[in-house]
Design an enzyme around this catalytic site. Structure first.
Site, PDB file in Angstrom:
ATOM      1  N   ASN A 210      -3.894 -92.850   8.174  1.00  0.00           N
ATOM      2  CA  ASN A 210      -3.652 -91.569   8.111  1.00  0.00           C
ATOM      3  C   ASN A 210      -3.160 -91.743   5.997  1.00  0.00           C
ATOM      4  O   ASN A 210      -3.163 -92.554   6.031  1.00  0.00           O
ATOM      5  CB  ASN A 210      -2.325 -90.415   8.677  1.00  0.00           C
ATOM      6  CG  ASN A 210      -0.763 -91.489   7.765  1.00  0.00           C
ATOM      7  OD1 ASN A 210      -0.257 -91.606   7.056  1.00  0.00           O
ATOM      8  ND2 ASN A 210      -0.472 -92.121   8.886  1.00  0.00           N
ATOM      9  N   ASP A 279       1.976 -92.154  15.751  1.00  0.00           N
ATOM     10  CA  ASP A 279       2.918 -91.985  17.165  1.00  0.00           C
ATOM     11  C   ASP A 279       2.106 -92.865  18.607  1.00  0.00           C
ATOM     12  O   ASP A 279       3.327 -93.528  18.896  1.00  0.00           O
ATOM     13  CB  ASP A 279       3.085 -90.908  17.322  1.00  0.00           C
ATOM     14  CG  ASP A 279       3.764 -89.640  16.256  1.00  0.00           C
ATOM     15  OD1 ASP A 279       4.546 -90.272  15.921  1.00  0.00           O
ATOM     16  OD2 ASP A 279       3.973 -88.841  15.536  1.00  0.00           O
ATOM     17  N   LYS A 289     -16.089-106.976  16.868  1.00  0.00           N
ATOM     18  CA  LYS A 289     -16.601-105.348  16.472  1.00  0.00           C
ATOM     19  C   LYS A 289     -17.390-104.618  17.785  1.00  0.00           C
ATOM     20  O   LYS A 289     -17.879-105.117  17.865  1.00  0.00           O
ATOM     21  CB  LYS A 289     -17.511-105.271  15.523  1.00  0.00           C
ATOM     22  CG  LYS A 289     -17.399-104.265  14.886  1.00  0.00           C
ATOM     23  CD  LYS A 289     -18.961-104.963  13.857  1.00  0.00           C
ATOM     24  CE  LYS A 289     -18.572-103.538  12.184  1.00  0.00           C
ATOM     25  NZ  LYS A 289     -20.802-103.614  12.073  1.00  0.00           N
ATOM     26  N   PRO A 305       6.754 -97.096  19.386  1.00  0.00           N
ATOM     27  CA  PRO A 305       8.530 -96.718  19.199  1.00  0.00           C
ATOM     28  C   PRO A 305       8.652 -95.574  18.141  1.00  0.00           C
ATOM     29  O   PRO A 305       7.950 -95.962  16.935  1.00  0.00           O
ATOM     30  CB  PRO A 305       8.841 -98.695  19.248  1.00  0.00           C
ATOM     31  CG  PRO A 305       7.467 -99.235  18.895  1.00  0.00           C
ATOM     32  CD  PRO A 305       6.892 -99.094  18.806  1.00  0.00           C
ATOM     33  N   ASP A 306       9.368 -95.033  18.229  1.00  0.00           N
ATOM     34  CA  ASP A 306       9.991 -94.436  17.604  1.00  0.00           C
ATOM     35  C   ASP A 306      11.167 -95.856  16.902  1.00  0.00           C
ATOM     36  O   ASP A 306      12.383 -95.430  16.942  1.00  0.00           O
ATOM     37  CB  ASP A 306      10.801 -93.405  18.114  1.00  0.00           C
ATOM     38  CG  ASP A 306      10.780 -92.288  16.363  1.00  0.00           C
ATOM     39  OD1 ASP A 306      11.413 -92.218  15.723  1.00  0.00           O
ATOM     40  OD2 ASP A 306      10.681 -90.910  16.968  1.00  0.00           O
ATOM     41  N   ILE A 307      10.877 -96.150  15.265  1.00  0.00           N
ATOM     42  CA  ILE A 307      11.275 -96.497  14.831  1.00  0.00           C
ATOM     43  C   ILE A 307      12.626 -96.045  14.233  1.00  0.00           C
ATOM     44  O   ILE A 307      14.035 -96.376  14.458  1.00  0.00           O
ATOM     45  CB  ILE A 307      10.421 -97.171  13.422  1.00  0.00           C
ATOM     46  CG1 ILE A 307       9.627 -98.001  13.796  1.00  0.00           C
ATOM     47  CG2 ILE A 307      11.492 -97.967  12.537  1.00  0.00           C
ATOM     48  CD1 ILE A 307       8.641 -98.436  12.883  1.00  0.00           C
ATOM     49  N   PHE A 323      12.769 -88.318   7.641  1.00  0.00           N
ATOM     50  CA  PHE A 323      11.654 -87.155   6.755  1.00  0.00           C
ATOM     51  C   PHE A 323      10.769 -86.969   8.058  1.00  0.00           C
ATOM     52  O   PHE A 323      10.689 -87.014   9.492  1.00  0.00           O
ATOM     53  CB  PHE A 323      10.637 -87.986   6.103  1.00  0.00           C
ATOM     54  CG  PHE A 323      11.088 -88.312   4.931  1.00  0.00           C
ATOM     55  CD1 PHE A 323      11.945 -88.999   3.991  1.00  0.00           C
ATOM     56  CD2 PHE A 323      10.431 -87.595   3.461  1.00  0.00           C
ATOM     57  CE1 PHE A 323      12.013 -88.854   3.362  1.00  0.00           C
ATOM     58  CE2 PHE A 323      10.211 -87.928   2.216  1.00  0.00           C
ATOM     59  CZ  PHE A 323      11.561 -88.299   2.081  1.00  0.00           C
ATOM     60  N   LYS A 337      13.774 -82.468  14.532  1.00  0.00           N
ATOM     61  CA  LYS A 337      14.015 -83.237  14.796  1.00  0.00           C
ATOM     62  C   LYS A 337      15.290 -84.146  13.913  1.00  0.00           C
ATOM     63  O   LYS A 337      15.832 -85.417  14.341  1.00  0.00           O
ATOM     64  CB  LYS A 337      12.795 -84.289  13.493  1.00  0.00           C
ATOM     65  CG  LYS A 337      11.728 -84.024  14.356  1.00  0.00           C
ATOM     66  CD  LYS A 337      10.941 -84.698  13.144  1.00  0.00           C
ATOM     67  CE  LYS A 337       8.753 -84.497  13.639  1.00  0.00           C
ATOM     68  NZ  LYS A 337       7.482 -84.367  13.085  1.00  0.00           N
ATOM     69  N   LYS A 341      17.462 -86.840  16.974  1.00  0.00           N
ATOM     70  CA  LYS A 341      17.457 -87.739  16.785  1.00  0.00           C
ATOM     71  C   LYS A 341      18.991 -88.582  15.894  1.00  0.00           C
ATOM     72  O   LYS A 341      19.649 -89.433  15.691  1.00  0.00           O
ATOM     73  CB  LYS A 341      16.138 -88.008  15.490  1.00  0.00           C
ATOM     74  CG  LYS A 341      15.409 -88.954  16.224  1.00  0.00           C
ATOM     75  CD  LYS A 341      13.986 -89.424  15.603  1.00  0.00           C
ATOM     76  CE  LYS A 341      12.475 -88.663  15.725  1.00  0.00           C
ATOM     77  NZ  LYS A 341      12.000 -89.394  14.781  1.00  0.00           N
TER      78      LYS A 341
HETATM   79  O1  PMT Z   1       3.348 -91.206   1.678  1.00  0.00           O
HETATM   80  P1  PMT Z   1       3.336 -89.800   0.769  1.00  0.00           P
HETATM   81  O2  PMT Z   1       1.556 -89.882   0.231  1.00  0.00           O
HETATM   82  O3  PMT Z   1       4.010 -89.721  -0.852  1.00  0.00           O
HETATM   83  O4  PMT Z   1       3.685 -88.970   1.583  1.00  0.00           O
HETATM   84  C1  PMT Z   1       4.632 -88.356   1.982  1.00  0.00           C
HETATM   85  C2  PMT Z   1       5.097 -88.074   2.920  1.00  0.00           C
HETATM   86  C3  PMT Z   1       4.262 -86.912   3.561  1.00  0.00           C
HETATM   87  C4  PMT Z   1       4.531 -89.172   4.290  1.00  0.00           C
HETATM   88  C5  PMT Z   1       7.087 -87.925   3.021  1.00  0.00           C
HETATM   89  O5  PMT Z   1       6.679 -87.080   2.654  1.00  0.00           O
HETATM   90  C6  PMT Z   1       6.588 -87.959   4.609  1.00  0.00           C
HETATM   91  O6  PMT Z   1       7.027 -86.258   5.208  1.00  0.00           O
HETATM   92  N1  PMT Z   1       7.242 -88.764   5.346  1.00  0.00           N
HETATM   93  C7  PMT Z   1       7.392 -88.522   7.200  1.00  0.00           C
HETATM   94  C8  PMT Z   1       6.156 -88.411   7.885  1.00  0.00           C
HETATM   95  C9  PMT Z   1       6.153 -88.526   9.265  1.00  0.00           C
HETATM   96  O7  PMT Z   1       5.769 -89.514  10.077  1.00  0.00           O
HETATM   97  O8  PMT Z   1       6.992 -87.369   9.941  1.00  0.00           O
HETATM   98  P2  PMT Z   1       6.936 -87.167  11.514  1.00  0.00           P
HETATM   99  O9  PMT Z   1       7.842 -85.745  11.238  1.00  0.00           O
HETATM  100  O10 PMT Z   1       5.807 -87.491  12.119  1.00  0.00           O
HETATM  101  O11 PMT Z   1       8.316 -88.646  11.155  1.00  0.00           O
HETATM  102  C10 PMT Z   1       9.295 -88.035  11.401  1.00  0.00           C
HETATM  103  C11 PMT Z   1       9.840 -89.282  11.687  1.00  0.00           C
HETATM  104  O12 PMT Z   1      10.248 -90.390  11.821  1.00  0.00           O
HETATM  105  C12 PMT Z   1       9.513 -90.348   9.915  1.00  0.00           C
HETATM  106  O13 PMT Z   1      10.772 -90.287   9.593  1.00  0.00           O
HETATM  107  C13 PMT Z   1       8.988 -91.418  10.097  1.00  0.00           C
HETATM  108  O14 PMT Z   1       9.309 -92.318   9.850  1.00  0.00           O
HETATM  109  C14 PMT Z   1       9.963 -91.529  11.932  1.00  0.00           C
HETATM  110  N2  PMT Z   1       9.350 -92.418  12.238  1.00  0.00           N
HETATM  111  C15 PMT Z   1       7.795 -91.348  13.268  1.00  0.00           C
HETATM  112  C16 PMT Z   1       7.360 -92.081  13.764  1.00  0.00           C
HETATM  113  C17 PMT Z   1       7.535 -93.469  14.188  1.00  0.00           C
HETATM  114  N3  PMT Z   1       7.006 -93.899  15.719  1.00  0.00           N
HETATM  115  N4  PMT Z   1       8.354 -94.075  13.811  1.00  0.00           N
HETATM  116  C18 PMT Z   1       9.183 -93.737  12.537  1.00  0.00           C
HETATM  117  O15 PMT Z   1      10.461 -93.816  12.643  1.00  0.00           O
END
Ligand code: PMT
Length: 397
Positions: A210, A279, A289, A305-307, A323, A337, A341
């Site tokens: 992404n 995800d 390839k 996994p959701d870390i 975040f 969220k 969590k």
């Molecule tokens: O990197 P930049 O270009 O500066 O952009 C910043 C940002 C927009 C990426 C950042 O500010 C941000 O929002 N990061 C979280 C992105 C995200 O994946 O959000 P989410 O809503 O999908 O996930 C929720 C939370 O779970 C996040 O803290 C994420 O790190 C965590 N997560 C999600 C999925 C996963 N498998 N494991 C995780 O730990």
């Protein structure tokens, strides 16, 4: 907040080629509102004329103990009294040796001895001079004496050699000095954070990722380090320099990121999940390839996994900050969220505001409600998030 406004900085310049870069440093300091008194050694004046610094700072430049420019003839005392910091950039091997031994044979060395404010030195020298046992001993002594050492960097040198000993860039020196004035809100805390995207391989050359740049995560790493935390950043594939004082671990996939996080989480007080973790990942990445063939290609994906959720569910969980990156309904989804969590704090942002660019707009969601942060560049926002975390930790204790 401008930590440099009205700060009194003594900028010491010693005789190295990098002296020309001190002109830009003086300009940055002045622009940020600091009062800059430049003191040059005799050798420094062979590289850059004092007039350059006089023009840039709008103040007299001091070059000799014997000029007695102050009314009482005590320039070394007057300059250091009331100073908020003495910054030596560049600091040559010779000056560092004189400083280590407490010599007071010129104005700059004398005022370093006569000061009661912090001293920061920015070494700049040939790589062999930097690696010489005498310099290594001197640097260890300076650090033991409480002197802050900024750099040096590694790379091409004026002498044509390549190695460690280059002076940091003026903007990096400026940032480090500014950071030194911040209250040490997270002193002694160990912060672990994730940053950037993940890359989920489809075959040896392609993958799912992404457009996260890692800028928000790296800004938070810098902001935490500035206020005294020990910081480890687990970074997906990003092209960003590592902030000063931050330990960086580079990873590719969500599974790699999870492994790196779990290796460090037991020694962590605060976990901040900034990474845009995929995800889903391809169920079975191809060993070779994938060849062009049929008109459609169906990928089978499995959940990663959701870390963050796993870390937060640990019995010994650190203080967890999540975040939430949304494209709409920010408050509803971010708070959802946080509750799902069971996190004390979630930083919500819209992808159209924050993904990829240098600026962001965030709202902090905690048990007390929603706290909007003024829009700004990512480092300013990161510092506001860190202040909020420190307040929450204070309230908890
Ligand atoms: O990197 P930049 O270009 O500066 O952009 C910043 C940002 C927009 C990426 C950042 O500010 C941000 O929002 N990061 C979280 C992105 C995200 O994946 O959000 P989410 O809503 O999908 O996930 C929720 C939370 O779970 C996040 O803290 C994420 O790190 C965590 N997560 C999600 C999925 C996963 N498998 N494991 C995780 O730990």
């Amino acid at each position: 907040m401008n930590e440099m406004q009205d700060k009194r900085i003594v900028l010491g310049i010693t005789g190295g080629v990098a002296a020309y870069k001190a002109a830009e440093l003086a300009r940055l300091l002045g622009k940020a509102g600091a009062r800059v008194d430049v003191v040059m050694t005799a050798a420094a004046t062979r590289f850059v004329a004092p007039l350059t610094f006089q023009a840039l700072t709008g103040r007299p430049v001091f070059t000799s103990l014997w000029d007695a420019p102050q009314e009482n003839g005590m320039a070394h005392i007057d300059l250091s009294r009331g100073a908020d910091a003495v910054l030596i950039a560049p600091a040559t091997a010779d000056f560092i040796a004189r400083l280590t031994h407490g010599l007071a044979d010129d104005l700059l060395a004398s005022l370093c001895l006569a000061r009661d404010c912090p001293l920061l030195v920015v070494p700049a020298m040939n790589r062999q001079m930097w690696e010489h046992p005498a310099t290594v001993r001197n640097m260890a002594q300076l650090r033991a004496d409480g002197v802050s050492v900024l750099g040096p960097a590694s790379g091409a040198q004026a002498c044509g050699e390549v190695g460690e000993g280059r002076m940091l860039e003026p903007a990096e020196i400026f940032d480090a000095l500014r950071a030194s004035f911040q209250p040490k809100l997270l002193a002694g805390k160990r912060v672990l954070l994730t940053a950037g995207p993940t890359f989920e391989a489809l075959d040896p050359v392609r993958g799912l990722t992404n457009s996260s740049s890692g800028k928000m995560g790296f800004a938070l790493a810098q902001a935490c380090a500035e206020v005294g935390a020990g910081v480890t950043a687990i970074a997906g594939p990003v092209a960003l320099p590592t902030p000063a004082g931050v330990t960086r671990v580079d990873v590719q996939s969500a599974l790699d990121m999870r492994e790196a996080v779990f290796a460090t989480v037991p020694q962590t007080d605060i976990f901040i999940a900034v990474a845009a973790v995929a995800d889903y990942r391809p169920a079975a990445p191809a060993a070779h390839k994938i060849k062009k063939g049929a008109q459609t290609l169906t990928l089978e994906l499995v959940a990663n996994p959701d870390i963050l959720a796993e870390v937060a569910a640990r019995p010994d969980a650190p203080f967890c900050v999540g975040f939430a990156a949304e494209s709409r309904n920010l408050a509803e989804y971010a708070e959802g969220k946080r509750r799902a969590k069971q996190l004390p704090l979630v930083v919500g942002n819209l992808v159209q505001d924050g993904l990829g660019g240098d600026a962001n707009v965030v709202t902090l969601f905690d048990a007390a409600g929603a706290h909007p942060v003024p829009p700004g560049d990512k480092l300013t926002i990161a510092r506001a998030i860190v202040r909020h975390i420190a307040e929450m930790l204070d309230a908890k204790n």
